[in-house]
Enzyme design. Structure first.
Site, mmCIF file in Angstrom:
data_model
loop_
_atom_site.group_PDB
_atom_site.id
_atom_site.type_symbol
_atom_site.label_atom_id
_atom_site.label_comp_id
_atom_site.label_asym_id
_atom_site.label_seq_id
_atom_site.Cartn_x
_atom_site.Cartn_y
_atom_site.Cartn_z
ATOM 1 N N SER A 135 0.841 -1.198 0.000
ATOM 2 C CA SER A 135 0.000 0.000 0.000
ATOM 3 C C SER A 135 0.874 1.245 0.000
ATOM 4 C CB SER A 135 -0.895 0.017 1.231
ATOM 5 O OG SER A 135 -1.501 1.281 1.370
ATOM 6 N N TYR A 148 -1.784 0.703 10.378
ATOM 7 C CA TYR A 148 -1.882 -0.062 9.135
ATOM 8 C C TYR A 148 -0.651 0.195 8.276
ATOM 9 C CZ TYR A 148 -3.660 -1.112 4.412
ATOM 10 O OH TYR A 148 -3.827 -1.592 3.148
#
Lengths: 242, 444
Positions: A135, A148
């Site tokens: 990501s 995250y």
């Protein structure tokens, strides 16, 4: 002989749309997912619209010890492997300790362990592509997603090393860094104007696999955005409330 | 599959296809047919929302939350011997056609756009150019699954849970979320149709032409509503008996209208000129041609977002169905009145409806003649005009189409759909819509 791929986390929407593109091109697929019914719905669609066999395999990222068996089962279905895509992921906006551990387990521990296993398979074959969805959140951590982001940062770092190890064997490791995508993963947070659809990401993934890219940002302009953000000093980032 | 996190309700402006009314709406996406619904917040109601092609507040839920379904787009099973298909409710007709037509199958019946979802086609019990022969979409649905707000999954068919099944056909999404549906298909001998278009000079003339429709499966008429005695073109087609199954399938539109056009763009004189041009494009009384099915069934799908041409206020459609003996007189009166008050109809489409019925409690189609008449939305003058039409439609024993009508008065609805009270018993307590609150009031 048709191309063969195994997809971990096949019910993820990005993975599913990637699988649709692969199936349409005649790839034989093993789909690994943890929800039997959801996985079956994904597979049914692929069987109807594609032409090569589609196999379903139940398995999840929580149990790291079971991963070798999962890889073996996938190989029994396919024999030779041309592509492995690791697409499972977990996101909690404001995690407590248990949720943080879950994110670390799925996004980093299980993904890295699986990448290592698959890397060995590809190295034996002297060919293949290992594609992993990381990501952009791993590039720069923001105040609202650093838990995250840090798990994805670790994954990105791991893949960078694995790529160096495997490239002499003719194996490509592809790190995929999407921005905001409209999927169940992000259903817990407000939509942003920059959100893209999973089908768009899937098309980009297939292109990147074909062109043997190493690191791709999706959409592509994010590479420039995050290059700038990474180069900024931390005091300025803080000021920008990024 | 359970959602581990409580999904956030997004807020966005949602407009039905005609552009009015535009309301800020909370929305949630449903990703797959196996998902559970999120628990409703106190007082929250849900309404499924596919591609938003209806022309009214049947697809809006201003104080509640829309469940966006297009991510539920998976084909689940295809039985080539029996000709039946099972798929998730967010699958679009275009997606189905791309799958079915190369295999020699076609939709059992289809509306005039392929940009609707299966869930929407069932919830509005849509009809098409073949209704006089084949009935509405609901006639072909063999099974479906409803996900209710209390978490129950109910599989319905004409035989099991038949009452709930019939309430769901044409049920405007109020009986729960349709997660998947199974329906029968139709054999398609060729991707092309033999088409005949017949020019007519007046409504009387049209009646004579339409009487010769016997051998034609698909028929529809377009007419110029801007000048009496309403000349037009009657179009009829049959699938060619043989021919290639493939044609160059068009996935996207040829042109896109990027934003709302200025409100003054579509003037009556422009429409008049366009209509004359269209009529003079066919000087002969009868013209025969061969068209691929996309051109024949979905001509307007070539222009993405064409309804934006009407500007920000959009347009309103008045669609009624009335028994044959009254229908043409009613239509004539409606169109003449519209011209007299200087609000001529911009687009008029006529279609004969047959006796075949799906059994849906709120299904619109019924034996007779239906006319869909488009007007630019001028606000109050247009609404006043529609109220005037309402009385005539009731006098002619006709009724209006909920999917097309954002202003239908409650009394008009209750008269037209006498089964509505029976229907109300099947409405999910946590499902509602702007339309439903308007016509059913506080009656649960």
């Amino acid at each position: 002989m048709s191309n063969k791929a195994v997809i971990f986390g096949a019910t993820s929407l990005i993975a599913e749309h990637t699988a649709r593109l692969l199936a349409a091109e005649g790839w034989e697929l093993v789909l690994v997912g943890r929800h039997r019914e959801a996985l079956h719905a994904v597979a049914s669609h692929l069987r109807l619209t594609g032409c090569a066999p589609i196999h379903e395999l139940l398995g999840d990222a929580v149990n790291t010890d079971a991963l070798p068996k999962l890889v073996d089962s996938a190989r029994q279905f396919l024999g030779h492997l041309d592509l492995a895509l690791i697409a499972w992921g977990c996101y909690h906006p404001n995690p407590d300790a248990r949720q943080s551990r879950e994110m670390a387990q799925i996004n980093y521990v299980a993904s890295a362990a699986l990448a290592e296993l698959l890397g060995r398979v590809f190295a034996q074959q002297h060919s293949g592509t290992l594609a992993v969805i990381s990501s952009v959140a791993g590039d720069v951590r923001r105040s609202d997603n650093y838990a995250y982001g840090s798990t994805k940062a670790a994954l990105t770092a791991y893949l960078q090393g694995l790529r160096q190890t495997l490239s002499p064997c003719g194996v490509n490791v592809l790190t995929i860094k999407p921005g905001r995508v409209e999927t169940p993963l992000t259903a817990g947070i407000l939509r942003s104007r920059f959100s893209v659809e999973p089908a768009t990401i899937a098309a980009g993934i297939c292109r990147a696999i074909q062109r043997r890219k190493r690191v791709v940002y999706m959409p592509g302009y994010l590479r420039a955005v995050f290059f700038v953000l990474r180069s900024l000093p931390e005091w300025l980032l803080k000021r920008l409330h990024f | 599959m359970t959602m581990s996190i409580q999904p956030v309700r997004q807020t966005e402006i949602v407009r039905p296809w005609n552009g009015w009314p535009a309301v800020p709406q909370k929305t949630l996406r449903v990703w797959r047919s196996t998902d559970t619904l999120p628990g409703p917040l106190p007082g929250e109601t849900f309404l499924p929302f596919g591609l938003g092609r209806s022309l009214s507040d049947v697809c809006l839920n201003p104080d509640g939350t829309l469940l966006r379904t297009p991510a539920m787009d998976r084909l689940l099973a295809f039985d080539e011997t029996r000709g039946s298909l099972r798929c998730e409710a967010g699958v679009t007709l275009r997606q189905l056609l791309e799958f079915l037509t190369p295999r020699g199958w076609f939709l059992p019946t289809t509306p005039g756009t392929s940009q609707v979802t299966i869930g929407g086609a069932i919830a509005n019990d849509v009809h098409g150019k073949d209704h006089h022969r084949n009935g509405s979409f609901g006639c072909y649905v063999t099974r479906l699954e409803l996900l209710r707000s209390d978490g129950r999954r109910i599989e319905c068919s004409p035989d099991t849970q038949g009452d709930l099944f019939r309430a769901t056909l044409g049920g405007l999404g109020l009986t729960g979320l349709i997660t998947w549906a199974e329906f029968r298909l139709k054999r398609m001998p060729s991707a092309f149709l033999d088409v005949e278009s017949v020019r007519f000079g007046s409504l009387e003339d049209w009646r004579r032409v339409a009487q010769e429709d016997g051998a034609w499966e698909y028929t529809v008429a377009w007419l110029d509503g801007t000048r009496a005695p309403f000349p037009g073109i009657h179009i009829r087609g049959n699938f060619a008996a043989s021919g290639p199954l493939g044609h160059r399938f068009r996935r996207g539109a040829a042109v896109t209208v990027p934003c709302d056009a200025p409100g003054w763009l579509l003037q009556p004189w422009l429409i008049r000129a366009f209509n004359r041009l269209k009529l003079s494009g066919q000087p002969a009384t009868v013209k025969k041609s061969r068209q691929d099915f996309q051109s024949f069934f979905y001509p307007l799908d070539r222009i993405e977002n064409w309804s934006r041409l009407y500007g920000r206020r959009g347009y309103l459609q008045y669609q009624f169905v009335a028994p044959h003996e009254h229908a043409l007189g009613l239509l004539q009166r409606v169109l003449e009145t519209a011209i007299a008050v200087r609000q001529p109809a911009y687009l008029v489409v006529l279609k004969t409806l047959g006796p075949a019925a799906s059994g849906g409690l709120l299904s619109f189609p019924t034996s007779g003649l239906t006319a869909a008449i488009d007007f630019p939305n001028l606000g109050k003058p247009t609404l006043d005009l529609f109220n005037q039409f309402d009385d005539w439609v009731r006098a002619a024993k006709g009724r209006l189409y909920p999917a097309k009508d954002p202003r239908m008065p409650a009394a008009m609805f209750r008269d037209g759909y006498p089964s509505w009270r029976e229907f109300a018993r099947h409405v999910d307590p946590a499902f509602s819509s702007g339309f439903w609150r308007r016509v059913a009031g506080s009656t649960p």
